[in-house]
Design a protein around this motif. Structure first.
Motif, PDB file in Angstrom:
ATOM      1  N   HIS A 123       0.828  -1.210   0.000  1.00 35.99           N
ATOM      2  CA  HIS A 123       0.000   0.000   0.000  1.00 35.99           C
ATOM      3  C   HIS A 123       0.863   1.261   0.000  1.00 35.99           C
ATOM      4  O   HIS A 123       0.547   2.236  -0.685  1.00 35.99           O
ATOM      5  N   PHE A 124       1.947   1.245   0.774  1.00 36.76           N
ATOM      6  CA  PHE A 124       2.822   2.415   0.859  1.00 36.76           C
ATOM      7  C   PHE A 124       3.454   2.722  -0.497  1.00 36.76           C
ATOM      8  O   PHE A 124       3.531   3.878  -0.908  1.00 36.76           O
ATOM      9  N   GLU A 125       3.908   1.684  -1.195  1.00 36.01           N
ATOM     10  CA  GLU A 125       4.546   1.875  -2.501  1.00 36.01           C
ATOM     11  C   GLU A 125       3.572   2.428  -3.530  1.00 36.01           C
ATOM     12  O   GLU A 125       3.965   3.169  -4.430  1.00 36.01           O
ATOM     13  N   GLN A 126       2.290   2.095  -3.402  1.00 31.29           N
ATOM     14  CA  GLN A 126       1.285   2.525  -4.368  1.00 31.29           C
ATOM     15  C   GLN A 126       0.623   3.852  -3.983  1.00 31.29           C
ATOM     16  O   GLN A 126      -0.148   4.405  -4.764  1.00 31.29           O
ATOM     17  N   ALA A 127       0.932   4.357  -2.801  1.00 30.63           N
ATOM     18  CA  ALA A 127       0.248   5.549  -2.289  1.00 30.63           C
ATOM     19  C   ALA A 127       0.669   6.813  -3.016  1.00 30.63           C
ATOM     20  O   ALA A 127       1.810   6.952  -3.451  1.00 30.63           O
ATOM     21  N   ASP A 128      -0.270   7.725  -3.111  1.00 27.07           N
ATOM     22  CA  ASP A 128      -0.011   9.068  -3.629  1.00 27.07           C
ATOM     23  C   ASP A 128      -0.100  10.012  -2.433  1.00 27.07           C
ATOM     24  O   ASP A 128      -1.186  10.407  -2.032  1.00 27.07           O
ATOM     25  N   SER A 129       1.033  10.349  -1.848  1.00 20.51           N
ATOM     26  CA  SER A 129       1.041  11.120  -0.602  1.00 20.51           C
ATOM     27  C   SER A 129       0.487  12.538  -0.771  1.00 20.51           C
ATOM     28  O   SER A 129       0.180  13.191   0.225  1.00 20.51           O
ATOM     29  N   THR A 130       0.331  13.001  -1.978  1.00 14.49           N
ATOM     30  CA  THR A 130      -0.254  14.336  -2.167  1.00 14.49           C
ATOM     31  C   THR A 130      -1.725  14.358  -1.781  1.00 14.49           C
ATOM     32  O   THR A 130      -2.279  15.419  -1.534  1.00 14.49           O
ATOM     33  N   GLU A 131      -2.340  13.183  -1.714  1.00  9.83           N
ATOM     34  CA  GLU A 131      -3.748  13.093  -1.337  1.00  9.83           C
ATOM     35  C   GLU A 131      -3.940  12.851   0.160  1.00  9.83           C
ATOM     36  O   GLU A 131      -5.065  12.820   0.638  1.00  9.83           O
ATOM     37  N   ASP A 132      -2.859  12.664   0.893  1.00 13.78           N
ATOM     38  CA  ASP A 132      -2.947  12.382   2.324  1.00 13.78           C
ATOM     39  C   ASP A 132      -3.333  13.614   3.122  1.00 13.78           C
ATOM     40  O   ASP A 132      -2.916  14.729   2.788  1.00 13.78           O
ATOM     41  N   PRO A 133      -4.091  13.434   4.206  1.00  6.87           N
ATOM     42  CA  PRO A 133      -4.389  14.567   5.080  1.00  6.87           C
ATOM     43  C   PRO A 133      -3.120  15.005   5.824  1.00  6.87           C
ATOM     44  O   PRO A 133      -2.167  14.228   5.984  1.00  6.87           O
ATOM     45  N   ALA A 134      -3.106  16.231   6.290  1.00  6.40           N
ATOM     46  CA  ALA A 134      -1.921  16.786   6.955  1.00  6.40           C
ATOM     47  C   ALA A 134      -1.504  15.980   8.181  1.00  6.40           C
ATOM     48  O   ALA A 134      -0.305  15.823   8.444  1.00  6.40           O
ATOM     49  N   TRP A 135      -2.470  15.441   8.922  1.00  2.91           N
ATOM     50  CA  TRP A 135      -2.138  14.711  10.143  1.00  2.91           C
ATOM     51  C   TRP A 135      -1.371  13.424   9.862  1.00  2.91           C
ATOM     52  O   TRP A 135      -0.757  12.850  10.759  1.00  2.91           O
ATOM     53  N   LEU A 136      -1.367  12.969   8.617  1.00  2.00           N
ATOM     54  CA  LEU A 136      -0.678  11.728   8.268  1.00  2.00           C
ATOM     55  C   LEU A 136       0.734  11.981   7.736  1.00  2.00           C
ATOM     56  O   LEU A 136       1.443  11.048   7.389  1.00  2.00           O
ATOM     57  N   SER A 137       1.171  13.219   7.736  1.00  3.25           N
ATOM     58  CA  SER A 137       2.469  13.559   7.143  1.00  3.25           C
ATOM     59  C   SER A 137       3.652  12.904   7.859  1.00  3.25           C
ATOM     60  O   SER A 137       4.710  12.732   7.269  1.00  3.25           O
ATOM     61  N   TYR A 138       3.474  12.507   9.116  1.00  2.00           N
ATOM     62  CA  TYR A 138       4.565  11.841   9.853  1.00  2.00           C
ATOM     63  C   TYR A 138       4.836  10.434   9.334  1.00  2.00           C
ATOM     64  O   TYR A 138       5.913   9.874   9.557  1.00  2.00           O
ATOM     65  N   PHE A 139       3.865   9.843   8.646  1.00  2.00           N
ATOM     66  CA  PHE A 139       3.995   8.447   8.228  1.00  2.00           C
ATOM     67  C   PHE A 139       4.761   8.374   6.913  1.00  2.00           C
ATOM     68  O   PHE A 139       4.209   8.491   5.834  1.00  2.00           O
ATOM     69  N   ASP A 140       6.070   8.170   7.045  1.00  2.00           N
ATOM     70  CA  ASP A 140       6.935   8.072   5.876  1.00  2.00           C
ATOM     71  C   ASP A 140       7.585   6.696   5.859  1.00  2.00           C
ATOM     72  O   ASP A 140       7.229   5.822   6.649  1.00  2.00           O
ATOM     73  N   SER A 141       8.523   6.489   4.964  1.00  3.31           N
ATOM     74  CA  SER A 141       9.150   5.168   4.850  1.00  3.31           C
ATOM     75  C   SER A 141       9.894   4.772   6.124  1.00  3.31           C
ATOM     76  O   SER A 141       9.898   3.603   6.501  1.00  3.31           O
ATOM     77  N   ALA A 142      10.495   5.738   6.806  1.00  6.28           N
ATOM     78  CA  ALA A 142      11.195   5.423   8.061  1.00  6.28           C
ATOM     79  C   ALA A 142      10.210   4.968   9.133  1.00  6.28           C
ATOM     80  O   ALA A 142      10.498   4.027   9.890  1.00  6.28           O
TER      81      ALA A 142
END
Length: 61
Positions: free
Chosen positions: A31-50
């Protein structure tokens, strides 16, 4: 979806289910590899590959 699957992997790992944890972690990575992070809400910005890779890795018995 990646975050939810990562949380499922953590719960399965804590419950002593390495097979379920591995399945959920593979799903989270997919799911992470297929995600388009530009559509994510601001509160989810901490969730990155690390953050994803910081989830527990299940150990097989």
């Amino acid at each position: 979806m990646a975050l939810n699957s990562a949380l499922e992997a953590r719960a399965s790992s804590n419950a002593g289910d390495p097979i379920g944890a591995g399945r959920a972690m593979n799903e989270a990575e997919r799911h992470f590899e297929q995600a388009d992070s530009t559509e994510d809400p601001a509160w989810l910005s901490y969730f990155d590959s690390a953050e994803l890779m910081g989830e527990p890795v299940p150990l097989l018995p």
